[in-house]
Design an enzyme around this catalytic site. Sequence first.
Site, PDB file in Angstrom:
ATOM      1  N   GLY A  75      29.125 -38.440  17.108  1.00  0.00           N
ATOM      2  CA  GLY A  75      27.728 -38.032  16.975  1.00  0.00           C
ATOM      3  C   GLY A  75      27.516 -37.257  15.691  1.00  0.00           C
ATOM      4  O   GLY A  75      28.466 -36.702  15.124  1.00  0.00           O
ATOM      5  N   GLN A  80      23.191 -31.385  10.074  1.00  0.00           N
ATOM      6  CA  GLN A  80      24.556 -31.436   9.535  1.00  0.00           C
ATOM      7  C   GLN A  80      24.620 -32.108   8.169  1.00  0.00           C
ATOM      8  O   GLN A  80      25.602 -31.963   7.452  1.00  0.00           O
ATOM      9  CB  GLN A  80      25.497 -32.173  10.505  1.00  0.00           C
ATOM     10  CG  GLN A  80      25.737 -31.429  11.800  1.00  0.00           C
ATOM     11  CD  GLN A  80      26.673 -32.189  12.698  1.00  0.00           C
ATOM     12  OE1 GLN A  80      26.256 -33.110  13.399  1.00  0.00           O
ATOM     13  NE2 GLN A  80      27.949 -31.854  12.666  1.00  0.00           N
ATOM     14  N   CYS A  87      33.589 -30.887  16.248  1.00  0.00           N
ATOM     15  CA  CYS A  87      32.314 -31.133  15.568  1.00  0.00           C
ATOM     16  C   CYS A  87      32.642 -31.462  14.113  1.00  0.00           C
ATOM     17  O   CYS A  87      33.542 -30.858  13.529  1.00  0.00           O
ATOM     18  CB  CYS A  87      31.467 -29.863  15.655  1.00  0.00           C
ATOM     19  SG  CYS A  87      29.900 -29.939  14.768  1.00  0.00           S
ATOM     20  N   LEU A  88      31.922 -32.405  13.543  1.00  0.00           N
ATOM     21  CA  LEU A  88      32.215 -32.784  12.152  1.00  0.00           C
ATOM     22  C   LEU A  88      31.971 -31.625  11.181  1.00  0.00           C
ATOM     23  O   LEU A  88      32.485 -31.637  10.074  1.00  0.00           O
ATOM     24  CB  LEU A  88      31.391 -34.016  11.750  1.00  0.00           C
ATOM     25  CG  LEU A  88      31.784 -35.327  12.470  1.00  0.00           C
ATOM     26  CD1 LEU A  88      30.871 -36.462  12.037  1.00  0.00           C
ATOM     27  CD2 LEU A  88      33.241 -35.686  12.241  1.00  0.00           C
ATOM     28  N   HIS A  92      25.577 -31.834  22.936  1.00  0.00           N
ATOM     29  CA  HIS A  92      26.122 -31.260  21.698  1.00  0.00           C
ATOM     30  C   HIS A  92      25.170 -31.513  20.520  1.00  0.00           C
ATOM     31  O   HIS A  92      24.834 -30.596  19.765  1.00  0.00           O
ATOM     32  CB  HIS A  92      27.503 -31.883  21.437  1.00  0.00           C
ATOM     33  CG  HIS A  92      28.165 -31.435  20.176  1.00  0.00           C
ATOM     34  ND1 HIS A  92      29.405 -30.826  20.161  1.00  0.00           N
ATOM     35  CD2 HIS A  92      27.791 -31.512  18.869  1.00  0.00           C
ATOM     36  CE1 HIS A  92      29.734 -30.530  18.911  1.00  0.00           C
ATOM     37  NE2 HIS A  92      28.779 -30.951  18.107  1.00  0.00           N
ATOM     38  N   GLU A  93      24.712 -32.760  20.401  1.00  0.00           N
ATOM     39  CA  GLU A  93      23.845 -33.114  19.265  1.00  0.00           C
ATOM     40  C   GLU A  93      22.453 -32.498  19.412  1.00  0.00           C
ATOM     41  O   GLU A  93      21.859 -32.046  18.438  1.00  0.00           O
ATOM     42  CB  GLU A  93      23.742 -34.636  19.113  1.00  0.00           C
ATOM     43  CG  GLU A  93      25.068 -35.348  18.858  1.00  0.00           C
ATOM     44  CD  GLU A  93      25.895 -34.739  17.741  1.00  0.00           C
ATOM     45  OE1 GLU A  93      25.317 -34.192  16.774  1.00  0.00           O
ATOM     46  OE2 GLU A  93      27.135 -34.792  17.842  1.00  0.00           O
ATOM     47  N   HIS A 116      22.310 -29.028  18.124  1.00  0.00           N
ATOM     48  CA  HIS A 116      22.234 -28.908  16.656  1.00  0.00           C
ATOM     49  C   HIS A 116      20.779 -28.792  16.188  1.00  0.00           C
ATOM     50  O   HIS A 116      20.483 -28.089  15.228  1.00  0.00           O
ATOM     51  CB  HIS A 116      22.853 -30.131  15.973  1.00  0.00           C
ATOM     52  CG  HIS A 116      24.340 -30.032  15.762  1.00  0.00           C
ATOM     53  ND1 HIS A 116      24.921 -29.057  14.978  1.00  0.00           N
ATOM     54  CD2 HIS A 116      25.356 -30.810  16.209  1.00  0.00           C
ATOM     55  CE1 HIS A 116      26.245 -29.241  14.956  1.00  0.00           C
ATOM     56  NE2 HIS A 116      26.534 -30.294  15.703  1.00  0.00           N
TER      57      HIS A 116
END
Length: 193
Positions: free
Chosen positions: A46, A51, A93-94, A137-138, A141
């Site tokens: 994701g 981000q 997480c990226l 999670h997304e 953000h």
Amino acid sequence: MAILKILKYGDEKLRQKCKDVSKISKKIRTLAENMVDTMYANNGVGLAAPQVGENLRIFVIDVSMEDEPLNPIVFINPKIIKKSGAIKSNEGCLSFPKAYVDVRRYKNIMVKALDLKGRTFVIEAKDGELLSRAIQHEYDHLEGILFIDHSRNIFDTIEVLKQNNLPSIEQDKIVDEPELEEEILKQESNTRE
Ligand code: ZN
């Protein structure tokens, strides 16, 4: 197609609340496509617009397995309309390279969003499956909330962040969710018996 630069934890933009997309323009479509490419290039499941430095309510997810065809889903102006249950989730997480910690999530959720053609769709994800956890999670953000804010053990998280040369936790951002923790503890004691 373009691979975008992913902001790392510590960047202020990851803490901002994002704005609704007012029109699904060519620019938005290109951004969403580039986000999907960027997610794949980084082996993520994701990626959310903040981000990549965009203050917009968009995220992309693909939870397909390696032996399955790609299945990217673009969520625009998403709303979580139902949530229930609780589950422990080990997440990364990226924006936090190599850092994984145990967090609390709802088990079941229902989300409503727009696709790239402006059509409304609803997805229900149950039993704490990857899709359910990824959506939460997304979605976070877009609110400037990060997965570490849901940490089950703050001391473990501090250690993991330190080991990966990332800034430490922000105490004032920690989400207080005693009901979720209680439910998870109950499940853990049941499995032990
Ligand atoms: Zn993330």
